[in-house]
Design an enzyme around this catalytic site. Sequence first.
Site, PDB file in Angstrom:
ATOM      1  N   ARG A   1       0.807  -1.221   0.000  1.00 45.47           N
ATOM      2  CA  ARG A   1       0.000   0.000   0.000  1.00 45.47           C
ATOM      3  C   ARG A   1       0.841   1.272   0.000  1.00 45.47           C
ATOM      4  NH1 ARG A   1      -3.220  -3.630   2.759  1.00 45.47           N
ATOM      5  NH2 ARG A   1      -2.288  -3.020   4.740  1.00 45.47           N
TER       6      ARG A   1
ATOM      7  N   GLU B   1       5.125 -10.760  14.316  1.00 47.69           N
ATOM      8  CA  GLU B   1       4.591 -11.349  15.545  1.00 47.69           C
ATOM      9  C   GLU B   1       4.844 -12.861  15.539  1.00 47.69           C
ATOM     10  OE1 GLU B   1       0.540 -10.255  16.011  1.00 47.69           O
ATOM     11  OE2 GLU B   1       0.334 -11.315  17.926  1.00 47.69           O
TER      12      GLU B   1
HETATM   13  P1  AMP Z   1       3.903  -2.413  11.237  1.00 52.92           P
HETATM   14  O1  AMP Z   1       5.122  -3.080  10.667  1.00 52.92           O
HETATM   15  O2  AMP Z   1       3.390  -3.132  12.462  1.00 52.92           O
HETATM   16  O3  AMP Z   1       4.073  -0.933  11.456  1.00 52.92           O
HETATM   17  O4  AMP Z   1       2.754  -2.611  10.195  1.00 52.92           O
HETATM   18  C1  AMP Z   1       2.710  -1.849   9.103  1.00 52.92           C
HETATM   19  C2  AMP Z   1       2.079  -2.546   7.949  1.00 52.92           C
HETATM   20  O5  AMP Z   1       0.935  -3.325   8.275  1.00 52.92           O
HETATM   21  C3  AMP Z   1       1.628  -1.502   6.997  1.00 52.92           C
HETATM   22  O6  AMP Z   1       2.104  -1.863   5.718  1.00 52.92           O
HETATM   23  C4  AMP Z   1       0.128  -1.496   7.084  1.00 52.92           C
HETATM   24  O7  AMP Z   1      -0.391  -1.454   5.781  1.00 52.92           O
HETATM   25  C5  AMP Z   1      -0.258  -2.762   7.780  1.00 52.92           C
HETATM   26  N1  AMP Z   1      -1.147  -2.600   8.941  1.00 52.92           N
HETATM   27  C6  AMP Z   1      -0.847  -2.898  10.230  1.00 52.92           C
HETATM   28  N2  AMP Z   1      -1.878  -2.714  11.044  1.00 52.92           N
HETATM   29  C7  AMP Z   1      -2.884  -2.267  10.272  1.00 52.92           C
HETATM   30  C8  AMP Z   1      -4.252  -1.880  10.547  1.00 52.92           C
HETATM   31  N3  AMP Z   1      -4.795  -1.923  11.779  1.00 52.92           N
HETATM   32  N4  AMP Z   1      -4.991  -1.448   9.510  1.00 52.92           N
HETATM   33  C9  AMP Z   1      -4.467  -1.392   8.261  1.00 52.92           C
HETATM   34  N5  AMP Z   1      -3.216  -1.763   7.947  1.00 52.92           N
HETATM   35  C10 AMP Z   1      -2.423  -2.198   8.935  1.00 52.92           C
END
Ligand code: AMP
Length: 173
Positions: free
Chosen positions: A60, A97
């Site tokens: 995205r 995770e």
């Molecule tokens: P992180 O590595 O945990 O910061 O997760 C980031 C990635 O996960 C991004 O590419 C987001 O598109 C996706 N993501 C994580 N949590 C969500 C959420 N609650 N809603 C939408 N996309 C999420």
Amino acid sequence: MDIKALIRNIPDFPKPGIIFRDITTLLKDAKGLKYVIDSLAYKCEQLPSLPEYVIGIESRGFIFAPALAYHLNAGFVPVRKKGKLPAAVYSIEYSLEYGTDTLEIHQDAVSPGAKVMIVDDVIATGGTAKAAADLLTRIGCEIVAFGFIVELKGLGGRNRLPNVPCLTLVEYD
Ligand code: AMP
């Protein structure tokens, strides 16, 4: 503009307990799409150092990074999941995770010393953006900023990132 009103919340997707912030409803709204790109571009123009390349994280991040790069007269460079890029790559493995994932960038995409900005749609734990930042730092790039449409503030993702401006447009607790 009320961007939150254009973002759809899907409870328990992709698994129980997660509220998925669905940006497809924002993207299809002509005014909303223009507003988020223009707002992020405006914030970037205030940065002490402008990026030469906007780095989009699959998948995205690819929606927003090229539009932002266009505004900033910068290039767009994709950081992709393992095995998608056709030429020689640099890779970085990072923890999820459960298990690990790998991000890759073409070896000839950016040179040491290049000023880059890293963009994704959402920052949650910050693990993905941190991995992209580590990859670009290893190459010797200068990370001038991070940019996200949505920040899931309660997860503290920005605290895991290098200490440069982290530009976001909407926050959720
Ligand atoms: P992180 O590595 O945990 O910061 O997760 C980031 C990635 O996960 C991004 O590419 C987001 O598109 C996706 N993501 C994580 N949590 C969500 C959420 N609650 N809603 C939408 N996309 C999420």
